[in-house]
Design a protein around this motif. Structure first.
Motif, mmCIF file in Angstrom:
data_model
loop_
_atom_site.group_PDB
_atom_site.id
_atom_site.type_symbol
_atom_site.label_atom_id
_atom_site.label_comp_id
_atom_site.label_asym_id
_atom_site.label_seq_id
_atom_site.Cartn_x
_atom_site.Cartn_y
_atom_site.Cartn_z
ATOM 1 N N ILE A 67 25.827 -10.991 -4.891
ATOM 2 C CA ILE A 67 27.120 -10.874 -4.205
ATOM 3 C C ILE A 67 28.117 -11.874 -4.770
ATOM 4 O O ILE A 67 29.263 -11.531 -5.082
ATOM 5 N N VAL A 119 15.902 -11.657 -1.107
ATOM 6 C CA VAL A 119 16.964 -12.272 -0.301
ATOM 7 C C VAL A 119 17.847 -13.177 -1.166
ATOM 8 O O VAL A 119 19.076 -13.075 -1.144
ATOM 9 N N PHE A 126 6.168 -3.580 9.622
ATOM 10 C CA PHE A 126 5.160 -2.850 8.855
ATOM 11 C C PHE A 126 4.036 -3.749 8.359
ATOM 12 O O PHE A 126 3.327 -3.383 7.433
ATOM 13 N N ARG A 127 3.884 -4.927 8.949
ATOM 14 C CA ARG A 127 2.787 -5.797 8.485
ATOM 15 C C ARG A 127 1.461 -5.186 8.916
ATOM 16 O O ARG A 127 1.371 -4.547 9.969
ATOM 17 N N SER A 128 0.468 -5.398 8.083
ATOM 18 C CA SER A 128 -0.819 -4.785 8.405
ATOM 19 C C SER A 128 -1.600 -5.706 9.316
ATOM 20 O O SER A 128 -1.443 -6.927 9.279
ATOM 21 N N LEU A 178 26.747 -7.243 3.527
ATOM 22 C CA LEU A 178 25.663 -6.840 2.630
ATOM 23 C C LEU A 178 24.475 -7.780 2.726
ATOM 24 O O LEU A 178 23.330 -7.345 2.834
ATOM 25 N N PHE A 179 24.770 -9.079 2.710
ATOM 26 C CA PHE A 179 23.676 -10.063 2.689
ATOM 27 C C PHE A 179 22.891 -10.026 3.985
ATOM 28 O O PHE A 179 21.657 -9.942 3.977
ATOM 29 N N ARG A 220 0.831 -1.205 0.000
ATOM 30 C CA ARG A 220 0.000 0.000 0.000
ATOM 31 C C ARG A 220 0.860 1.247 0.000
ATOM 32 O O ARG A 220 0.609 2.192 0.755
ATOM 33 N N LYS A 221 1.891 1.240 -0.803
ATOM 34 C CA LYS A 221 2.787 2.399 -0.880
ATOM 35 C C LYS A 221 3.216 2.597 -2.320
ATOM 36 O O LYS A 221 3.303 1.638 -3.076
ATOM 37 N N TYR A 232 12.922 -7.291 8.925
ATOM 38 C CA TYR A 232 12.462 -6.265 9.859
ATOM 39 C C TYR A 232 11.243 -5.535 9.296
ATOM 40 O O TYR A 232 10.236 -5.354 9.981
ATOM 41 N N SER A 233 11.319 -5.143 8.000
ATOM 42 C CA SER A 233 10.186 -4.431 7.408
ATOM 43 C C SER A 233 8.930 -5.282 7.392
ATOM 44 O O SER A 233 7.837 -4.796 7.670
ATOM 45 N N LEU A 234 9.107 -6.565 7.051
ATOM 46 C CA LEU A 234 7.932 -7.440 6.964
ATOM 47 C C LEU A 234 7.254 -7.555 8.321
ATOM 48 O O LEU A 234 6.021 -7.610 8.403
ATOM 49 N N VAL A 251 19.970 -11.164 -3.737
ATOM 50 C CA VAL A 251 21.090 -10.425 -3.148
ATOM 51 C C VAL A 251 22.284 -11.367 -2.989
ATOM 52 O O VAL A 251 23.417 -11.020 -3.344
ATOM 53 N N MET A 264 20.890 -6.665 4.155
ATOM 54 C CA MET A 264 19.690 -6.612 3.307
ATOM 55 C C MET A 264 18.611 -7.555 3.822
ATOM 56 O O MET A 264 17.440 -7.191 3.898
ATOM 57 N N THR A 265 19.031 -8.789 4.176
ATOM 58 C CA THR A 265 18.044 -9.750 4.676
ATOM 59 C C THR A 265 17.405 -9.219 5.950
ATOM 60 O O THR A 265 16.186 -9.302 6.130
ATOM 61 N N LEU A 297 9.083 -1.283 0.851
ATOM 62 C CA LEU A 297 8.539 -2.038 1.983
ATOM 63 C C LEU A 297 8.442 -1.145 3.224
ATOM 64 O O LEU A 297 7.499 -1.236 4.008
ATOM 65 N N GLY A 348 7.780 1.308 5.961
ATOM 66 C CA GLY A 348 6.681 2.224 6.279
ATOM 67 C C GLY A 348 5.385 1.884 5.566
ATOM 68 O O GLY A 348 4.461 2.694 5.545
ATOM 69 N N GLY A 349 5.307 0.682 4.964
ATOM 70 C CA GLY A 349 4.085 0.305 4.278
ATOM 71 C C GLY A 349 3.086 -0.327 5.238
ATOM 72 O O GLY A 349 3.289 -0.363 6.449
ATOM 73 N N ARG A 350 1.984 -0.781 4.662
ATOM 74 C CA ARG A 350 1.026 -1.590 5.427
ATOM 75 C C ARG A 350 1.008 -2.946 4.730
ATOM 76 O O ARG A 350 0.170 -3.205 3.886
ATOM 77 N N ILE A 351 1.980 -3.776 5.091
ATOM 78 C CA ILE A 351 2.254 -4.966 4.277
ATOM 79 C C ILE A 351 1.312 -6.112 4.630
ATOM 80 O O ILE A 351 1.213 -6.504 5.793
ATOM 81 N N LEU A 388 17.014 -6.109 6.834
ATOM 82 C CA LEU A 388 16.086 -5.023 6.496
ATOM 83 C C LEU A 388 14.756 -5.569 5.986
ATOM 84 O O LEU A 388 13.695 -5.085 6.373
ATOM 85 N N VAL A 389 14.832 -6.585 5.123
ATOM 86 C CA VAL A 389 13.593 -7.153 4.566
ATOM 87 C C VAL A 389 12.761 -7.781 5.674
ATOM 88 O O VAL A 389 11.558 -7.502 5.805
ATOM 89 N N GLY A 391 -0.182 2.926 3.181
ATOM 90 C CA GLY A 391 1.045 3.401 3.807
ATOM 91 C C GLY A 391 1.267 4.868 3.479
ATOM 92 O O GLY A 391 0.421 5.522 2.871
#
Lengths: 550, 264
Positions: A369, A362, B60-62, B45-46, A280-281, B55-57, A365, B49-50, A343, A345-348, B52-53, B70
């Motif tokens: 690398i 994931v 910021f899950r609804s 890096l790995f 939702r972003k 953590y965001s999931l 990436v 990034m992992t 992702l 700050g969204g409403r995931i 961050l993904v 959002g």
């Protein structure tokens, strides 16, 4: 400047087409039918290619060559590579989703060249069947999907020639598709829709199609020369007749490196569509995303020789290709940071589509690398042609593209069929795919570093245990297709009704019924200038005067 | 704070997790140095990034039934510049560093064909080298001439020939700390000469001689593996390199040499 709305009334032509499921077996000109034809056909080949992969992993559970004959093993690995690349990933991320979505995204009723489109699809099944049937004739090609001469010249000719013909047909199909996408995106845009307002997948497909059109003919020419060497005993690549085997490698990789981007750029585009809807972003950094796609396209064309660092290339060439290759990580990195920012700050909604997309981030990436590492000549000379490379490119094409294909199926299945897929089964499917995939390919990095070359049926017994772990992962991956297939068939007949817009998406394909009518919209195509306007509560404007010609 | 932990953790893992086989050539420690740096950067890096993904999931899950959108942020120029510039600098650093490694491995030196190798050229005007081609730095330091050996690859064997002494062997015998120059050519299809413990690989090509130089530094027997698909028995195409003390090598050489008059 945009021209006009596509063929003002394609109806009479289309009404001659068969109705019901029969149209999926017909020479349909409807882009949505063709898209689904690509999808289902590709998935059937995926199952075949997967069965071949399972055969490889069974052979590798023991260090001896004991499951199949050695030459059959080489045929299996050649078919596995060729099928997965040319009959599954390339046709699906380009043909299936491209055909289904691009006309919606540009606000058109169909692709620019519907007949060419149907021809492009119908080249695939015969080419695929021919390729597989070559196994039953005199043995399939056994020189790997790279078909390096002189090996491809000295192995049994029938299988190799059939392989060349089917790859030529598939390459032709790909070129037809590429031309069609470029024409559709540039010329069939609905009046009022600017290039920089297009959904990101259009940009990805534009970039990919440029690569297809520029590089596929080189592969075709190379394979034709190779077939001359095999059939007419010419000496283009045959060292016994004064030919040069390295020239083949340059020509081959001039296509086959961009082929990697032909497999992943559309996947990047699809992820860019899926993430904003479920977060939702708005898509973060639209403009930089567009430039990074074009950057990848340009750089992707000038990195091919990094596949040949051990072939005896001169030092300056090694240096140039190292730097060019490593720098692809910059535009690619931009895309990944932008997705993570999308992702943030969204409403995931943690549904299957978003899980597969995040699994893709994931996995890719990690594949990226190891890719930067492999670009470094001194690093590459140790691990080139080993299982490290096998792990690397499966992280790119499976962990990357195939994860995105599954994400996209969960995302667009409701649109194409009008039914929802079962989410619990979907999340279970994601979980075992993700675990199985990583279990299968992560250990292969270690195998390569420690001395296991690729494309072998037998290996040093010290690698047995790690190979068995890898095979266990492959078994999980094979099993993971079962809940998926069950989910698809069950939902098709007994799934919940999806409604027109189950995800509350803003891109144009959601602004019509599910499944869409033959003309895509009853009435005029909506003008969507902000495909990612989430959080702004902006309703897409209906089209009023422009474009109504009759 | 998190990023500092991440960097420290990455460096620790890079230094303490060993994924590579034994070091047995002068080339290998240089390689392992590069590997350590790439592995450290890659891990940071790995994991970053992992993290961050994931953590965001979670963050910021609804909530079920929530229909809100959002925040409508469409981009941020300074962030874009940041994540273009930082990877570009990292890539540039890695590139320059690997160039330095490449140079130390002898990859950038012009290809010189030594006088005693010239008779091998047989009219082919070019000869292509792998890493460590031409005389290595070690060679010039120790004033030792490189030991020339010819390798012929065929389906499915490596055959070594020692011009001094006219020895033909299926095993590669080399004295420790002695620079070796391998001149390689294939009789049929493309093969590749790979010794994982040496961290070296070079394709062996029909119609195009290639050379590879290395200095073994550890006594032992190591596998020579064909790394380029060459036919049905590709997986079985292996040989052994025997790195031995100079005396042992000399003994082996004397037992097999046909021209005794040549002093090694």
């Amino acid at each position: 400047m945009t021209i006009s709305i596509p063929p003002s009334n394609p109806e009479p032509l289309k009404s001659l087409q068969p109705k019901g499921w029969m149209r999926y077996l017909s020479f349909s000109l409807d882009h949505k039918v063709i898209g689904l034809q690509y999808m289902v056909c590709g998935f059937i080949f995926y199952l075949i290619g997967g069965a071949l992969a399972s055969a490889i992993r069974i052979e590798l559970t023991s260090p001896m060559s004991d499951f199949m004959a050695r030459d059959v093993y080489n045929q299996v690995l050649t078919l596995h590579g060729t099928i997965m690349i040319f009959l599954w990933i390339v046709p699906v991320v380009n043909g299936a989703f491209g055909n289904y979505l691009i006309p919606f995204y540009v606000g058109a009723r169909d692709m620019a060249f519907p007949r060419l489109n149907a021809v492009a699809f119908w080249l695939i099944p015969p080419a695929g069947l021919m390729l597989i049937s070559s196994y039953f004739i005199n043995g399939a090609a056994q020189s790997g999907w790279t078909a390096y001469p002189p090996l491809s010249i000295t192995t049994p000719a029938a299988g190799q020639i059939i392989w060349i013909i089917s790859v030529l047909l598939l390459g032709g199909s790909s070129i037809f598709g590429g031309i069609n996408f470029i024409a559709t995106i540039l010329k069939l845009r609905r009046p009022g829709l600017k290039l920089m307002q297009l959904p990101m997948y259009c940009w990805a497909m534009l970039g990919t199609s440029i690569l297809v059109v520029l590089s596929t003919p080189v592969l075709a020419g190379t394979l034709i020369l190779l077939s001359f060497d095999i059939v007419a005993h010419t000496g283009f690549f045959n060292p016994e007749l004064g030919g040069n085997v390295i020239v083949y490698q340059h020509l081959f990789w001039f296509y086959s490196h961009p082929a990697v981007y032909i497999m992943v750029l559309p996947a990047f585009g699809l992820v860019s569509e899926i993430l904003p809807v479920h977060c939702r972003k708005p898509l973060f950094g639209y403009t930089t995303m567009v430039y990074s796609i074009m950057g990848i396209v340009f750089l992707g064309l000038i990195v091919w020789a990094h596949h040949m660092f051990t072939s005896g290339t001169p030092p300056w060439m090694r240096l140039f290709f190292t730097i060019a290759t490593a720098f692809i990580a910059v535009p690619t990195g931009i895309k990944f940071f932008n997705w993570v920012a999308t992702l943030w700050g969204g409403r995931i909604s943690l549904n299957t589509a978003i899980l597969f997309s995040c699994g893709f981030i994931v996995n890719f990436v990690l594949g990226g690398i190891t890719g930067v590492a492999l670009a470094q000549v001194p690093f590459d000379v140790h691990v080139h042609d080993t299982y490290f490379v096998v792990a690397h490119f499966h992280y790119i094409v499976y962990g990357g593209s195939v994860f995105v294909i599954f994400s996209s199926i969960y995302h667009w299945f409701p649109k194409a069929t009008g039914k929802m897929l079962n989410e619990n089964l979907g999340r279970f499917h994601f979980l075992i795919t993700f675990i199985g995939f990583n279990l299968c390919f992560a250990p292969q990095h270690w195998l390569g570093l420690n001395g296991m070359p690729r494309r072998v049926a037998e290996y040093d017994p010290q690698f047995t245990f790690v190979n068995q772990i890898s095979s266990a992962g492959a078994l999980l991956m094979a099993l993971s297709t079962l809940p998926f297939l069950w989910n698809v068939f069950h939902s098709l007949f007994k799934g919940d009704e999806a409604g027109d817009n189950p995800w509350r998406g803003l891109t144009p394909e959601w602004l019509t019924s599910s499944p869409p009518p033959v003309e895509n919209w009853n009435g005029e195509a909506p003008l969507v200038t902000e495909p990612y306007g989430y959080g702004k509560t902006k309703v897409p404007e209906p089209l009023n005067q422009i474009g109504t010609k009759d | 704070m998190v990023s500092i932990c991440l960097i420290i953790g990455g460096i620790w893992i890079g230094n303490n997790v060993n994924l590579l086989p034994i070091v047995a050539s002068s080339n290998a420690p240089v390689y392992d140095e590069l590997f350590k740096v790439l592995f450290t950067i890659g891990t940071i890096l790995f994991v970053g990034m992992t993290g961050l993904v994931i953590y965001s999931l979670i963050k910021f899950r609804s909530k079920p039934g929530e229909l809100e959108d959002g925040i409508a942020i469409e981009g941020n120029l300074s962030l874009e510049i940041l994540w273009t510039a930082v990877p570009a600098i990292v890539i540039l650093f890695v590139g320059l560093y690997s160039y330095d490694i490449y140079d130390r491995m002898g990859g950038m030196q012009p290809l010189e064909v030594h006088h005693h190798e010239q008779h091998l050229m047989k009219g082919s005007e070019r000869i292509w080298g792998g890493i460590g081609s031409s005389s290595t730095i070690e060679a010039s330091n120790q004033f030792t001439a490189a030991l020339p050996i010819e390798l012929t690859a065929m389906q499915f064997a490596f055959i070594f020939h020692y011009p001094k002494g006219d020895i033909t062997s299926g095993e590669l015998h080399v004295p420790i700390d002695q620079p070796v120059n391998l001149t390689m050519e294939s009789k049929d299809v493309i093969h590749a000469f790979w010794v994982p413990e040496f961290r070296l690989k070079q394709d062996v090509i029909p119609g195009q001689p290639t050379i590879l130089s290395f200095t073994p530094t550890r006594i032992g027997r190591y596998p020579i593996i064909c790394a380029e698909l060459c036919g049905p028995y590709h997986g079985g195409m292996r040989a052994t390199v025997v790195v031995e003390k100079t005396e042992d090598y000399q003994q082996w050489f004397n037992q097999n040499a046909k021209l005794i008059d040549i002093e090694a």
